[in-house]
Structures are given as C-alpha cells and as structure tokens.
Design a protein around this motif. Structure first.
Motif, short mmCIF file in Angstrom:
data_model
loop_
_atom_site.label_atom_id
_atom_site.label_comp_id
_atom_site.label_asym_id
_atom_site.label_seq_id
_atom_site.Cartn_x
_atom_site.Cartn_y
_atom_site.Cartn_z
N ILE A 1 14.63 10.87 -11.46
CA ILE A 1 13.38 10.91 -12.39
C ILE A 1 12.70 9.46 -12.56
N ASP A 2 13.85 8.46 -12.83
CA ASP A 2 13.05 7.04 -13.12
C ASP A 2 12.46 6.60 -11.73
N ALA A 3 13.28 6.74 -10.61
CA ALA A 3 12.79 6.13 -9.45
C ALA A 3 11.52 6.78 -9.15
N ILE A 4 11.13 8.12 -9.43
CA ILE A 4 9.84 8.49 -9.10
C ILE A 4 9.05 8.12 -10.13
N ASN A 5 9.33 7.99 -11.32
CA ASN A 5 8.46 7.15 -12.59
C ASN A 5 7.73 6.08 -11.85
N LEU A 6 8.68 5.31 -11.40
CA LEU A 6 8.32 3.96 -10.86
C LEU A 6 7.19 4.24 -9.64
N LEU A 7 7.51 5.09 -8.82
CA LEU A 7 6.61 5.19 -7.70
C LEU A 7 5.29 5.72 -8.14
N LYS A 8 5.20 6.61 -9.14
CA LYS A 8 4.08 7.12 -9.68
C LYS A 8 3.18 6.04 -10.23
N ASN B 1 0.79 -1.23 -0.03
CA ASN B 1 0.02 0.03 0.02
C ASN B 1 0.77 1.05 -0.06
N ILE B 2 2.06 1.31 -0.64
CA ILE B 2 2.87 2.40 -0.82
C ILE B 2 2.26 3.53 -1.24
N GLU B 3 1.15 3.39 -2.14
CA GLU B 3 0.22 4.62 -2.82
C GLU B 3 -0.36 5.33 -1.64
N LEU B 4 -0.68 4.62 -0.55
CA LEU B 4 -1.31 5.64 0.64
C LEU B 4 -0.34 6.03 1.42
N ARG B 5 0.98 6.10 1.08
CA ARG B 5 1.81 6.72 2.07
C ARG B 5 2.28 8.04 1.44
N ASP B 6 3.00 8.95 2.15
CA ASP B 6 3.83 9.91 1.71
C ASP B 6 5.25 9.46 1.72
N VAL B 7 5.81 9.35 0.54
CA VAL B 7 6.89 9.16 0.14
C VAL B 7 8.29 10.02 0.23
N ILE B 8 9.40 9.46 0.72
CA ILE B 8 10.59 10.42 0.66
C ILE B 8 11.51 9.78 -0.04
N VAL B 9 12.02 9.93 -1.07
CA VAL B 9 13.17 9.35 -1.97
C VAL B 9 14.49 9.76 -1.42
N LEU B 10 15.31 9.08 -1.38
CA LEU B 10 16.83 9.29 -0.76
C LEU B 10 17.83 9.23 -1.58
N ASP B 11 18.56 9.93 -1.99
CA ASP B 11 19.67 9.49 -2.83
C ASP B 11 20.76 10.71 -2.51
N PRO B 12 22.08 10.33 -2.13
CA PRO B 12 22.90 11.69 -1.54
C PRO B 12 23.25 12.52 -2.88
N MET B 13 23.11 11.96 -4.22
CA MET B 13 23.82 12.64 -5.53
C MET B 13 22.49 12.90 -6.29
N LEU B 14 22.30 14.23 -6.64
CA LEU B 14 21.23 14.35 -7.93
C LEU B 14 22.35 15.12 -8.93
N LYS C 1 2.99 3.14 -9.33
CA LYS C 1 2.24 2.17 -8.44
C LYS C 1 1.48 3.13 -7.72
N GLY C 2 1.35 4.19 -8.12
CA GLY C 2 0.01 5.03 -7.65
C GLY C 2 0.51 6.06 -6.58
N CYS C 3 1.80 6.30 -6.25
CA CYS C 3 2.13 7.16 -5.26
C CYS C 3 1.81 8.63 -5.82
N THR C 4 1.20 9.65 -4.69
CA THR C 4 0.94 10.87 -5.28
C THR C 4 1.49 12.01 -4.46
N ASN C 5 2.17 11.58 -3.55
CA ASN C 5 2.65 12.75 -2.66
C ASN C 5 4.13 12.35 -2.42
#
Ligand code: PRP
Ligand code: URA
Length: 209
Positions: A141-148, A121-134, A150-154
């Motif tokens: 971008i790809d990690a967030i595409n994948l989360l979206k 049920n990750i789509e029901l949670r607020d998600v904080i993506v972590l990576d030391p380097m941008l 799966k239905g994540c909106t926040n």
C-alpha cells in the motif's frame, strides 16, 4: 475493486512447493524465485497491446503482430522484490527498473521507507510493483501511495505468496490496482507472517538468517 489473479499452472504450483520447503537452500531459492517470476510475468503481461506490422518470411510477405512498444517500469520493493527482477526482465527486457526500499518494523509491523529511486517520467509508464510477500499489505500500500504521489496511474502488483488479509487491505486501499498472486495462503500468524507461507523471503533470498 481491482482484479485478483491467482496462478493455477501446475509448473508454478510445483515450484512454489519447492520454495515453501525449509530445506531449500538460498541458491535454489533464488533460482526458483527467478523461474516463478518469469511464469507470473507471462500472466501479468497478458493484456499488453499489440500492433500490426508487415514482415517477410522466407516464403512470402505477411502481416503479423508485435507488442506495441508500451513503456513499462518494474518497481521491486527492497529487499525481497529484487529477487523477482531478473525473471521478469528476461521476458520484458525493455522495462526500466525503479527501486523502493521499505522494511517492516518488527514491533509495529508497519513499513518504514528508506530508499526511493525511480526512472525519469515514471508517470508515463505502466508500472508493475514486485514483492514476493503480501502479508498485512502495508508495504504494498505504501509503495503504491508513493508511486501515485509521483503521478503513476496504471499500476499492477505482483507477489508470489499472499495472505487473505493483505489482499483485502490492498484492494481496499487501491481498488484500481490489479493483483497477481502466486498463491493465496490461509492466514497471518501473531508475528504477521504468512501461514503456511515460505518464511522470510528476503532472508531466504540473501541468506541473511
Ligand atoms: C517483507 C516482504 C514485504 C513485507 C510484507 O519485507 O518482502 O515487503 O515484508 O509484509 P506486509 O505486507 O505486512 O507489509 P521485509 O520488511 O521483511 O524486508 P526485506 O525484504 O528487506 O526482508
Ligand atoms: N514478510 C516475509 O518475508 N514473509 C512473511 O510471511 C511476511 C512478511
């Protein structure tokens, strides 16, 4: 466009300088990543909602506030994002943790996915993506595409060191995602490393080079 927050606390800036120094050992580097992750977690969670409760102090009954039980998930991008998990969890211990494995192809600099395991049920949670380097922003971008997908909106994205190019690419691809950066550096070099940066974060955390 999402909000971009850059850390300006002297303690954070001091510890970032130690992280950047090539003389810093893997052991110290890991400890510092944990400490700066705690500090950036404080900033990232500033908008957590509160609810009022009634308690009894040793003196009297009073109304006070606590975090309203918001369901959070931390999603580190492997490998380097793993280094940030402990520091974040020390402030938000109830968060669930998912993992997305991406590595950057050394020739194309494009991310390649090799692992994904997310809380139910990750789509029901607020998600904080972590990576030391941008750097180019491709991995974020790809990690967030994948989360979206799966239905994540926040979703928020947290990094320690960012290139302006990465911030621009991520903001353009995901304008709804707020970005929290430890520092915004000058540029990318020809190998798509952040300048001055801190080198290869995964190798420095795990001592693989
Ligand atoms: C690094 C870093 C990010 C990515 C950033 O990971 O931790 O995930 O590169 O670059 P980008 O913004 O251009 O995509 P790397 O591919 O070196 O893998 P690692 O964490 O396993 O070392
Ligand atoms: N990945 C890193 O670990 N460091 C950089 O500077 C760029 C990508």
């Amino acid at each position: 466009m999402g909000k971009v927050t850059v850390m300006d606390h002297p303690l954070f800036i001091h510890k970032m300088s130690l992280l950047r120094d090539k003389k810093t050992s893997s052991k110290e580097f890991r400890e510092l990543v944990k400490e700066v992750s705690m500090l950036i977690c404080y900033e990232t969670t500033r908008d957590l909602p509160l609810k009022e409760i009634e308690i009894e102090t040793p003196i009297c009954t009073t109304k006070t506030k606590v975090i309203s039980g918001k369901a959070l998930a931390l999603v580190p991008i492997l490998r380097a994002g793993l280094g940030m998990v402990d520091g974040m969890l020390s402030l938000i211990p109830a968060a669930k943790v998912g993992h997305i494995g991406l590595y950057r192809d050394p020739e194309t600099f494009k991310p390649v996915e090799y692992y994904c395991k997310l809380p139910n049920n990750i789509e029901l949670r607020d998600v904080i993506v972590l990576d030391p380097m941008l750097a180019t922003g491709g991995s974020a971008i790809d990690a967030i595409n994948l989360l979206k997908d799966k239905g994540c909106t926040n979703i928020k994205f947290v990094c320690l060191c960012a290139a302006p190019e990465g911030i621009e690419a991520l903001s353009k691809a995901h304008p709804d995602v707020d970005i929290y950066c430890g520092a915004v550096d000058e540029k990318l070099n020809d190998h798509m490393y952040i300048v001055p940066g801190l080198g290869d974060a995964g190798d420095r955390i795990f001592g693989t080079k």
